[in-house]
Write an enzyme that holds these catalytic residues in place. Structure first.
Site, PDB file in Angstrom:
ATOM      1  N   PRO A 101      46.702 -67.616  62.944  1.00  0.00           N
ATOM      2  CG  PRO A 101      49.047 -67.200  63.883  1.00  0.00           C
ATOM      3  CD  PRO A 101      47.624 -66.068  61.924  1.00  0.00           C
ATOM      4  CG  ASP A 124      36.898 -74.479  60.727  1.00  0.00           C
ATOM      5  OD1 ASP A 124      35.704 -74.330  60.576  1.00  0.00           O
ATOM      6  OD2 ASP A 124      37.934 -74.524  59.854  1.00  0.00           O
ATOM      7  CE  LYS A 146      35.572 -80.686  58.982  1.00  0.00           C
ATOM      8  NZ  LYS A 146      36.678 -80.684  57.673  1.00  0.00           N
ATOM      9  CG  MET A 261      46.832 -81.116  60.699  1.00  0.00           C
ATOM     10  SD  MET A 261      45.086 -81.503  58.736  1.00  0.00           S
ATOM     11  CE  MET A 261      46.616 -81.281  57.542  1.00  0.00           C
TER      12      MET A 261
END
Length: 333
Positions: A101, A124, A146, A261
């Site tokens: 995480p 990422d 992203k 998300m």
């Protein structure tokens, strides 16, 4: 980059990073993992620094005449001019590493060893970037984050980077937050590499769907309350044609519901569950930036959580948990 922490009086040092380079987010996370409070001075910050500031992990300053005297440490970004690796090998490979995480301590030993031996690291925004401090000299680092409603690297481009570097004979590590195969699109990256004839390894990571609730003191199962949990994506609303989740069935399962998300769609998701018959008083919580210094927890029930999350400015990345287990643990004194 290791600091001598904490300060003699036991407090966390206030660090100012100046002259940030393209890998400044790695410097920041290394400092955060050591307990520092971090400010960054950059007249023209890139999208990753803006993202870190938006997540309350750093304070960003764009002025040139910042008073540096109020900081314990002023640090010139040591990664501002990182070199690119070269290799003579003719056969490369790709290692898909789940980084957990975010905090370095929750990256597995196998994952850290993969980072240490990589020629190329493709990372990422939610990966444990502090681990990159342990990359070997000259390793190439490619950021393909992203950022929600911001900088975005298409998945097809990420696949191409992995294949291109591996075909050049390099050992490529794809470092992601959580686990590559839990909404991490690791399967797409696996297939792209295999189709190109590239060997692929997998190092599983601690999924944020499990780790983030635990870090906030929320179990996903608890004897006599629930016998299981289900993890779903909330990146689109239940009414969106792209959603293939049976939200009505979820409301009847009696399991803990974990939503990843799902920040933007949270009001629509909870409304659908209420219409499907889930009790409005069902305990619920949203946790933003799990495990990071900016971790925020909002508790409520199914009916009140969206308003409470909005009031506390809960933003991505966040994990939402719905079910009786949310309130299972006694609060610590």
């Amino acid at each position: 980059m290791t600091l001598r922490l904490p300060l003699p009086d036991g407090s966390a040092p206030h660090v100012l990073v100046v002259e940030p380079g393209p890998r400044a987010s790695e410097t920041v996370q290394s400092l955060l993992d050591q307990g520092a409070r971090v400010d960054v001075q950059s007249p023209a910050p890139d999208a990753r620094l803006v993202d870190l500031a938006g997540r309350r992990l750093i304070t960003l300053h764009t002025e040139d005449d910042l008073d540096t005297g109020r900081y314990d440490i002023v640090l010139r970004d040591p990664l501002r001019a990182a070199a690119t690796a070269t290799t003579d090998r003719t056969t490369g490979r790709v290692v898909l590493v789940g980084g957990g995480p975010g905090p370095l301590g929750l990256l597995t030993i196998a994952g850290l060893e993969a980072v240490r031996t990589a020629d190329v690291l493709v990372c990422d925004r939610l990966a444990p970037l502090a681990a990159l401090e342990q990359a070997k000299p000259g390793a190439e680092v490619v950021h393909v984050g992203k950022i929600p409603r911001g900088e975005f690297t298409p998945q097809e481009q990420i696949n191409a980077i992995l294949v291109d570097r591996a075909l050049a004979g390099r050992r490529v590590v794809r470092l992601k937050g959580g686990d590559n195969f839990v909404f991490g699109r690791g399967g797409e990256e696996w297939n792209a590499c295999v189709e190109a004839g590239i060997p692929v390894e997998v190092v599983p990571g601690v999924s944020s769907s499990i780790a983030v609730p635990a870090l906030a003191g929320i179990p996903l199962t608890h004897r006599s309350l629930t016998q299981g949990f289900v993890v779903v994506s909330g990146h689109v609303t239940p009414e969106d044609p792209r959603s293939d989740i049976d939200w009505d069935a979820l409301a009847r399962l009696g399991l803990t519901i974990v939503i990843l998300m799902g920040v933007a769609a949270l009001p629509e998701i909870t409304a659908r569950l209420l219409r499907a018959g889930l009790d409005p008083a069902t305990p619920a919580a949203s946790i933003a930036d799990g495990g990071m210094p900016s971790q925020r927890l909002v508790r409520g029930d199914l009916a009140t959580l969206p308003a409470a999350a909005a009031a506390e400015d809960i933003g991505a990345p966040a994990v939402t948990v719905i079910g009786p287990a949310v309130s299972a643990l006694l609060p610590q004194a």
